[in-house]
Design a protein around this motif. Structure first.
Motif, PDB file in Angstrom:
ATOM      1  N   PHE A  60      22.137  90.899  85.008  1.00  0.00           N
ATOM      2  CA  PHE A  60      22.109  89.466  85.257  1.00  0.00           C
ATOM      3  C   PHE A  60      21.206  89.157  86.450  1.00  0.00           C
ATOM      4  CE2 PHE A  60      26.409  90.670  83.745  1.00  0.00           C
ATOM      5  CZ  PHE A  60      26.314  90.150  82.468  1.00  0.00           C
ATOM      6  N   GLU A  61      21.023  87.881  86.706  1.00  0.00           N
ATOM      7  CA  GLU A  61      20.116  87.473  87.784  1.00  0.00           C
ATOM      8  C   GLU A  61      20.638  87.846  89.163  1.00  0.00           C
ATOM      9  OE1 GLU A  61      21.336  85.514  85.487  1.00  0.00           O
ATOM     10  OE2 GLU A  61      19.700  84.582  84.353  1.00  0.00           O
ATOM     11  N   ARG A  62      21.949  87.962  89.300  1.00  0.00           N
ATOM     12  CA  ARG A  62      22.545  88.265  90.606  1.00  0.00           C
ATOM     13  C   ARG A  62      23.593  89.364  90.446  1.00  0.00           C
ATOM     14  NH1 ARG A  62      22.185  82.899  90.013  1.00  0.00           N
ATOM     15  NH2 ARG A  62      24.408  82.574  89.598  1.00  0.00           N
ATOM     16  N   LYS A  63      23.805  90.104  91.522  1.00  0.00           N
ATOM     17  CA  LYS A  63      24.761  91.206  91.551  1.00  0.00           C
ATOM     18  C   LYS A  63      26.022  90.784  92.305  1.00  0.00           C
ATOM     19  CE  LYS A  63      21.129  94.783  91.966  1.00  0.00           C
ATOM     20  NZ  LYS A  63      19.968  93.886  91.994  1.00  0.00           N
ATOM     21  N   LYS A  64      27.088  91.587  92.162  1.00  0.00           N
ATOM     22  CA  LYS A  64      28.237  91.427  93.058  1.00  0.00           C
ATOM     23  C   LYS A  64      27.750  91.592  94.504  1.00  0.00           C
ATOM     24  CE  LYS A  64      30.268  94.945  91.163  1.00  0.00           C
ATOM     25  NZ  LYS A  64      31.236  96.051  90.905  1.00  0.00           N
ATOM     26  N   PRO A  65      28.216  90.800  95.444  1.00  0.00           N
ATOM     27  CA  PRO A  65      29.431  89.967  95.440  1.00  0.00           C
ATOM     28  C   PRO A  65      29.309  88.580  94.813  1.00  0.00           C
ATOM     29  CG  PRO A  65      28.420  89.865  97.595  1.00  0.00           C
ATOM     30  CD  PRO A  65      27.608  90.852  96.795  1.00  0.00           C
ATOM     31  N   ASP A  66      28.162  88.254  94.238  1.00  0.00           N
ATOM     32  CA  ASP A  66      28.060  87.011  93.486  1.00  0.00           C
ATOM     33  C   ASP A  66      29.024  87.086  92.295  1.00  0.00           C
ATOM     34  OD1 ASP A  66      26.779  85.136  91.317  1.00  0.00           O
ATOM     35  OD2 ASP A  66      25.815  84.596  93.204  1.00  0.00           O
ATOM     36  N   PRO A  67      29.657  85.980  91.940  1.00  0.00           N
ATOM     37  CA  PRO A  67      30.620  86.019  90.826  1.00  0.00           C
ATOM     38  C   PRO A  67      29.982  86.085  89.447  1.00  0.00           C
ATOM     39  CG  PRO A  67      30.422  83.783  91.675  1.00  0.00           C
ATOM     40  CD  PRO A  67      29.657  84.667  92.628  1.00  0.00           C
ATOM     41  N   LEU A  68      28.661  85.864  89.343  1.00  0.00           N
ATOM     42  CA  LEU A  68      28.025  85.767  88.037  1.00  0.00           C
ATOM     43  C   LEU A  68      28.318  86.958  87.118  1.00  0.00           C
ATOM     44  CD1 LEU A  68      26.091  84.215  86.136  1.00  0.00           C
ATOM     45  CD2 LEU A  68      24.212  85.516  87.168  1.00  0.00           C
ATOM     46  N   ARG A  76      37.227  86.850  93.821  1.00  0.00           N
ATOM     47  CA  ARG A  76      37.738  85.593  94.372  1.00  0.00           C
ATOM     48  C   ARG A  76      36.882  84.411  93.920  1.00  0.00           C
ATOM     49  NH1 ARG A  76      42.219  87.143  94.946  1.00  0.00           N
ATOM     50  NH2 ARG A  76      43.232  87.769  96.885  1.00  0.00           N
ATOM     51  N   ALA A  77      35.571  84.564  93.990  1.00  0.00           N
ATOM     52  CA  ALA A  77      34.673  83.465  93.619  1.00  0.00           C
ATOM     53  C   ALA A  77      34.725  83.169  92.124  1.00  0.00           C
ATOM     54  CB  ALA A  77      33.248  83.793  94.049  1.00  0.00           C
ATOM     55  N   ALA A  78      34.980  84.198  91.319  1.00  0.00           N
ATOM     56  CA  ALA A  78      35.059  84.004  89.873  1.00  0.00           C
ATOM     57  C   ALA A  78      36.414  83.496  89.419  1.00  0.00           C
ATOM     58  CB  ALA A  78      34.741  85.322  89.159  1.00  0.00           C
ATOM     59  N   GLY A  79      37.446  83.682  90.261  1.00  0.00           N
ATOM     60  CA  GLY A  79      38.801  83.292  89.893  1.00  0.00           C
ATOM     61  C   GLY A  79      39.594  84.392  89.236  1.00  0.00           C
ATOM     62  N   CYS A  80      39.178  85.655  89.446  1.00  0.00           N
ATOM     63  CA  CYS A  80      39.892  86.802  88.880  1.00  0.00           C
ATOM     64  C   CYS A  80      40.855  87.390  89.908  1.00  0.00           C
ATOM     65  CB  CYS A  80      38.914  87.910  88.493  1.00  0.00           C
ATOM     66  SG  CYS A  80      37.676  87.481  87.260  1.00  0.00           S
ATOM     67  N   PRO A  81      42.038  87.834  89.496  1.00  0.00           N
ATOM     68  CA  PRO A  81      42.870  88.640  90.401  1.00  0.00           C
ATOM     69  C   PRO A  81      42.153  89.955  90.676  1.00  0.00           C
ATOM     70  CG  PRO A  81      43.771  88.669  88.179  1.00  0.00           C
ATOM     71  CD  PRO A  81      42.646  87.681  88.163  1.00  0.00           C
ATOM     72  N   VAL A  82      42.419  90.545  91.853  1.00  0.00           N
ATOM     73  CA  VAL A  82      41.690  91.754  92.222  1.00  0.00           C
ATOM     74  C   VAL A  82      42.589  92.751  92.932  1.00  0.00           C
ATOM     75  CG1 VAL A  82      40.853  90.645  94.356  1.00  0.00           C
ATOM     76  CG2 VAL A  82      39.678  92.678  93.471  1.00  0.00           C
ATOM     77  N   VAL A  83      42.471  94.016  92.516  1.00  0.00           N
ATOM     78  CA  VAL A  83      43.142  95.140  93.162  1.00  0.00           C
ATOM     79  C   VAL A  83      42.074  96.113  93.622  1.00  0.00           C
ATOM     80  CG1 VAL A  83      44.602  97.155  92.760  1.00  0.00           C
ATOM     81  CG2 VAL A  83      45.295  94.940  91.882  1.00  0.00           C
ATOM     82  N   PRO A  99      38.787  84.062  83.409  1.00  0.00           N
ATOM     83  CA  PRO A  99      38.802  84.826  84.656  1.00  0.00           C
ATOM     84  C   PRO A  99      40.206  85.023  85.228  1.00  0.00           C
ATOM     85  CG  PRO A  99      36.943  83.327  84.660  1.00  0.00           C
ATOM     86  CD  PRO A  99      37.754  83.004  83.434  1.00  0.00           C
ATOM     87  N   ARG A 100      41.041  83.991  85.155  1.00  0.00           N
ATOM     88  CA  ARG A 100      42.387  84.098  85.733  1.00  0.00           C
ATOM     89  C   ARG A 100      43.231  85.154  85.024  1.00  0.00           C
ATOM     90  NH1 ARG A 100      42.443  79.234  82.884  1.00  0.00           N
ATOM     91  NH2 ARG A 100      43.856  79.193  81.082  1.00  0.00           N
ATOM     92  N   ASP A 101      42.828  85.516  83.798  1.00  0.00           N
ATOM     93  CA  ASP A 101      43.565  86.515  83.017  1.00  0.00           C
ATOM     94  C   ASP A 101      42.860  87.867  82.990  1.00  0.00           C
ATOM     95  OD1 ASP A 101      45.527  84.619  82.246  1.00  0.00           O
ATOM     96  OD2 ASP A 101      44.183  83.869  80.679  1.00  0.00           O
ATOM     97  N   THR A 102      41.836  88.028  83.829  1.00  0.00           N
ATOM     98  CA  THR A 102      41.011  89.235  83.800  1.00  0.00           C
ATOM     99  C   THR A 102      41.079  89.917  85.161  1.00  0.00           C
ATOM    100  OG1 THR A 102      39.529  88.102  82.260  1.00  0.00           O
ATOM    101  CG2 THR A 102      38.737  90.161  83.248  1.00  0.00           C
TER     102      THR A 102
END
Length: 218
Positions: free
Chosen positions: A143-151, A181-188, A164-167
């Motif tokens: 994609f055009e941008r990498k993490k930490p960008d949410p794209l 966080r920026a994408a709206g995903c839970p994170v561990v 995202p909230r379910d991923t």
């Protein structure tokens, strides 16, 4: 740690599933040797990896006192040698296979999203017999941008057909957490990864695990 019932999971690669520092150290030092520049050590690489190959090479050249004009040559040499060495000095972290098996038993579609170039990521996963777990693999050049960008995470959710909230995002660094966080995903986050040399538990995340097979979901 309450993560609900995710419908899918995205897993980072370097520092989360596979310890690839050995590969990076070997390849970088081959390139530096060819350019007649000083070598770097494992500790430097551990602090520097995670933001893509371009960033790693630029930071390495800066660290050894090379000028910016060296970058294109170093980049070409790095790509050539990495393709040959990819996975040779890397090991799968303990608990990763068990953790992926547990996620698969729950029926969760899995994706790998990494800042490593896609071709190298696919080859590494195949070489370590991890490719069979993943429906899709997206690298830093996808994609055009990498993490930490949410794209990358948002595009991955589209590919998986999940919100995202379910991923669930599983990673090892602030890059993964900030993207989630920026994408709206839970994170561990796993506690054994690289995280740019900073304490992992200082990162804003929904939970921390010492092994992937310790992940507990509702």
């Amino acid at each position: 740690m309450n993560l609900g019932r995710p419908h899918a999971a995205i897993v980072d690669l370097d520092g989360t599933m596979v310890d690839t520092l050995g590969d990076f150290v070997v390849v970088l030092n081959i390139v530096l040797g060819e350019l007649k520049l000083p070598a770097v050590d494992r500790a430097f690489v551990a602090r520097t990896v995670g933001k893509g190959s371009e960033h790693l090479i630029r930071r390495t050249l800066e660290a050894v006192g090379a000028g910016a004009s060296t970058y294109d040559d170093a980049w070409a040499r790095y790509q050539q040698h990495y393709s040959r060495i990819n996975g040779a000095h890397a090991i799968v972290f303990a608990g990763v296979v068990g953790g992926l098996e547990a996620l698969r038993r729950r029926g969760l579609p899995l994706a790998c999203v990494t800042n490593k170039p896609t071709g190298h990521a696919v080859d590494l996963l195949r070489g370590k017999s991890l490719d069979r777990y993943f429906a899709v693999v997206f690298g830093g050049d996808a994609f055009e941008r990498k993490k930490p960008d949410p794209l990358p995470l948002l595009k991955c959710c589209e590919a998986l057909g999940t919100e995202p909230r379910d991923t669930l995002m599983i990673g090892d660094s602030s890059n993964d957490a900030q993207a989630a966080r920026a994408a709206g995903c839970p994170v561990v986050l796993v506690t054994y990864g690289y995280n740019h040399g900073e304490p992992i538990r200082d990162v804003d995340a929904d939970g921390f695990i010492d092994r992937l097979d310790e992940l507990q979901l509702a």
